[in-house]
Design a protein around this motif. Structure first.
Motif: not given
Ligand code: TXA
Ligand code: MG
Length: 307
Positions: A39-43, A147-149
């Motif tokens: 979920s953090a990466k939107g993978r 990019n992933l603050p």
């Protein structure tokens, strides 16, 4: 480090440096923790993760090690190569790590901080590259902060003096699940030539249409800007990324001396820097020789430029 290891143990995410790119790590035994990576990466949930381990015993616990894997592990681990192997049925690896496959990707990183994190947290760590899905991989802590603050970053203190450490491109992935048919699924620093020499028979790159490495088939490693490859001069609204004698820009040349290792190290950082310039633009990238590590660079650039 203590805090980072505690976070891993308690099911939180930690971004950490490796000798290739930064990883976004979670306890590979903890299903909830692993889901946080997706979920953090939107993978996409069908794109499996690499499990990082600190010692070969743990790898043997997780996967069926054949003779070829033993040879390659002895030769290259710790180092920038990932093995795809049949998973053991009784393995404690959380199901989401392998996304429905009956194989598992494993690697032992050659990086002091990554190793220390693995040892202190006492579990294998599932980690993809620490970037939003589809975007350029992170080779500096600052890339993750931009990019992933939300992500906690265990920073490599050395990079303050040296910039990007080590290789700067993801590990070579080699499919060892069928020992009679060893193949490369992703190009990296350990080239087909090197692998063939060590195993004493040809090992080739296979673009597997049956989605062996699902992440490999999509648009990937992509900046927001458009990309034009094999550029030998600049057009309007382009920013150049040069190589060797194709000095397309004052500021950005992957390697003025034509050194492919240096180019690999600079690639992601320079793409991130150019991409951060305001306004719509195209990144014009000079031709890169398709030999040695150039195979991996051109592979990433091809995916980065596909739409
Ligand atoms: O250097 C690296 O490998 C970095 C650092 C952090 O270790 N990691 C990395 O992970 O590049 P990631 O998730 O960005 O790329 C892993 C690739 C994906 O394309 C995925 O589809 C593939 O490995 N993969 C994972 N498990 C697989 C499996 N069982 N079979 C085939 N491909 C697999
Ligand atoms: Mg990735």
């Amino acid at each position: 480090m203590k805090e980072a290891a505690y976070k891993i143990k308690s099911g939180e995410l930690v971004a950490f440096p490796t000798e290739t790119v930064y990883g976004l790590g979670a306890n590979a035994y903890n299903e909830d923790a692993v889901r946080k990576i997706y979920s953090a990466k939107g993978r996409p949930s069908n794109n499996p993760l690499i499990v990082h381990i600190a010692n070969i015993e743990t790898a043997r616990e997780i996967a069926h090690f054949n003779n070829e894997s033993e040879i390659l592990a002895k030769h290259f681990w710790p180092g920038p190569i990932t093995f795809v192997l049949p998973i053991k049925e009784n393995s404690k690896i959380a199901p989401s790590v392998r996304a429905g496959l009956d194989t598992i990707a494993i690697r032992m990183p050659a990086h002091k901080i990554a190793m220390e994190l693995l040892e202190k947290s006492e579990v294998p760590i599932a980690a993809p590259s620490a970037n939003p899905s589809g975007y350029i991989s992170a080779t500096l802590a600052s890339h993750i902060r931009s990019n992933l603050p939300e992500i906690y970053v265990l920073e490599d203190p050395d990079e303050k003096n040296m910039g990007v450490n080590n290789y700067g491109l993801e590990s070579t992935i080699v499919d060892l699940s069928d020992p009679d048919n060893v193949k490369i699924l992703r190009y990296g620093f350990i080239t087909p030539e090197i692998l063939s020499n060590v195993l004493g028979r040809p090992v080739e790159y296979i673009e597997d249409m049956e989605i062996k490495a699902p992440g490999m088939l999509e648009k990937h490693y992509s900046p927001k800007s458009k990309i034009r490859l094999n550029a030998t001069s600049l057009e309007e609204y382009e920013i150049g990324l040069g190589f060797f004698e194709y000095n397309l820009s004052e500021e950005f040349n992957l390697s003025k001396s034509g050194n492919l290792e240096e180019a690999a190290k600079n690639l992601y950082n320079m793409l991130q820097l150019i991409d951060a310039y305001p306004g719509e633009k195209t990144i014009a990238i000079a031709p890169i020789p398709n030999v040695g590590i150039g195979l991996a660079i051109n592979d990433r650039l091809k995916r980065a430029s596909s739409s």
